[in-house]
Motif scaffolding. Sequence first.
Motif: not given
Lengths: 285, 339
Positions: A249-264
């Motif tokens: 079980d884990s929480g879901t990260l905020a934001g989405s790559g689908r909106d252009g929010d990416h990791t480093v």
Amino acid sequence: MSDDHVYLSLAEGHDDGDARWAFGTGFEDPLHGVDTTVPDGVDVGELTGRCLALADDALVGAQRLAQWCTRAPELEEEVALANIGLDLLGQARLLYARVGQADGTGRGEDAYAYFRDPGDFRNVRLAELPNGDFAFSTVRLLVLSCWRLAVFGRLATAAEDPVLAAVAAKGVNELAYHRQFAADWTLRLGDGTEESHRRMVAALREVAPYLGELLGAEPGFGIDAESVRDEVTEVLGQVLDAAGLTLPDSGTLAGSGRDGDHTVHLAPLLAELQSVARAHPEATW
Amino acid sequence: MTTTDPAPSGAASSVTTATGPAEPRLQADFDATIARDQRIEPRDWMPDGYRKTLIRQIAQHAHSEIIGMQPEGEWITRAPSLRRKAILFAKVQDEAGHGLYLYSAAETLGADRADLTERLIEGRQKYSSIFNYPTPGFADVGVIGWFVDGAAICNQVPLCRSSYGPYARAMVRICKEESFHQRQGYELLMTMMRGTDAQRAMVQDAVDRWWWPSLMMFGPPDGDSPNSAASMAWKIKRHSNDELRQRFVDMTVPQAEKLGVTLPDPELRWNEERGRHDFGTPDWAELQRVIRGDGPCNSERVARRRTAHEDGAWVRAAATAHAARRAARTVGTEEGTAA
């Protein structure tokens, strides 16, 4: 086979610029017989947006698989991972080409792959994370291929755009293999040694927070997001259960790559991918 | 790639002393099979020297395919178009496949892939020295296809008629794929030569760097190639190093003209009398240095392979453990059914 025949023909008669002479015969056009005009009633913005997201998932995924090249644990896996990478690359190329047709710009596949910046990419973040160990790459591939197969299976019949439907239909067999490969390794590693089991548990813990991004968004084209979610959850459950593993079980990260929010991690991946093309913008390859 | 170049060490015993005195009839059958140009198959009797020579050659060839993935593999992630990316990815994948066929062919002689891999990463077995050169530009991908795969074809097409069946059959398939690689390399160079000045300069620079190492791929001069005589007599090998090198030069010169590049050899000219090209002498001291391990990339190539092998150890162990457990479960189920 004569000793020299193939070699001698190398420089003969290729002045017409047709590059196919170097690549054999029997080319199969996956879009053969498909009308590529965008049908009336298809929302162009939705079509290009969806195609771009699916293409970006595939390109970024293929790039990560290419990074496994010469680093796989065994030669059979070397060949298999390259197969999967090539399939995804092929899917990306067809989807980018579709975006260029549909958005009216007439841009080719390379314009989307090489000349967009990280913020313009719409892939999920799970695809862009570094490869980690073979356990992490296996779990990621399992999750991404389960989801993509579920979506492509539906797009093949539900997409109002005949090109997207044809691309999806072609991809279904490929993705079924990707999922099988990942499931087989999940089984071996989950039910292998103490170390492999431990690594799989760690990999699942790392991947779990990214599931929400994949399963939460609407696939579009009237596809029922819940049915996709159900299929993915069920398949994952079966595979993990057989492997003696569970999805934490884990929480879901905020934001989405689908909106252009990416990791480093996306920017350096793209910088490498785009380096030669951008250094020679006038060149043809 | 054929690995004729790493000649020294572990040379085959000569044909005449390769067999024990107790097996004259088997030896006579073997000799007759070779003389008739027929194939030796895995279950046939063969002299120890023949077996050892083949294992050494096939293993070196397999290692060359696997190490040979690295110099070009570097460019898959940076290939400047998606089409080139797919071509290169598929090519490097083919090399992995060639390695697999060849390790399998070596296994028909009683070798073991894991053992051969250990020998490679411990530096006890060689691979083609050509892969110890760096690939600083994307044009290197094209020139490797043209020269290195071209030289490999010159070396390998005759091996399709090698006296050892599994090796010869593996070579038929490998040669078909190599010829596509070569064409794809040449096609990339043709495209680049039609492009910008910078692209043409990249191609010429790569040609300058790869020409001499490519000529060295055929191995040391005939007079200095200790393994060649036995291999020729056994029909494992069909042409001498120097003959193959000459063929390569004769075939490549018109291709270079067509492409519009200059081969970096001031002594290269057509010899009307011989009906062949004269060409300069490669730097054999350099070849010996690279074979000895002092080439530009020897240590990083082997290190990469070693790292992949060591990093993958836990994965292979897990697969073995899982297979054993599954086999035990299957046996248990069958026993249960029988009872």
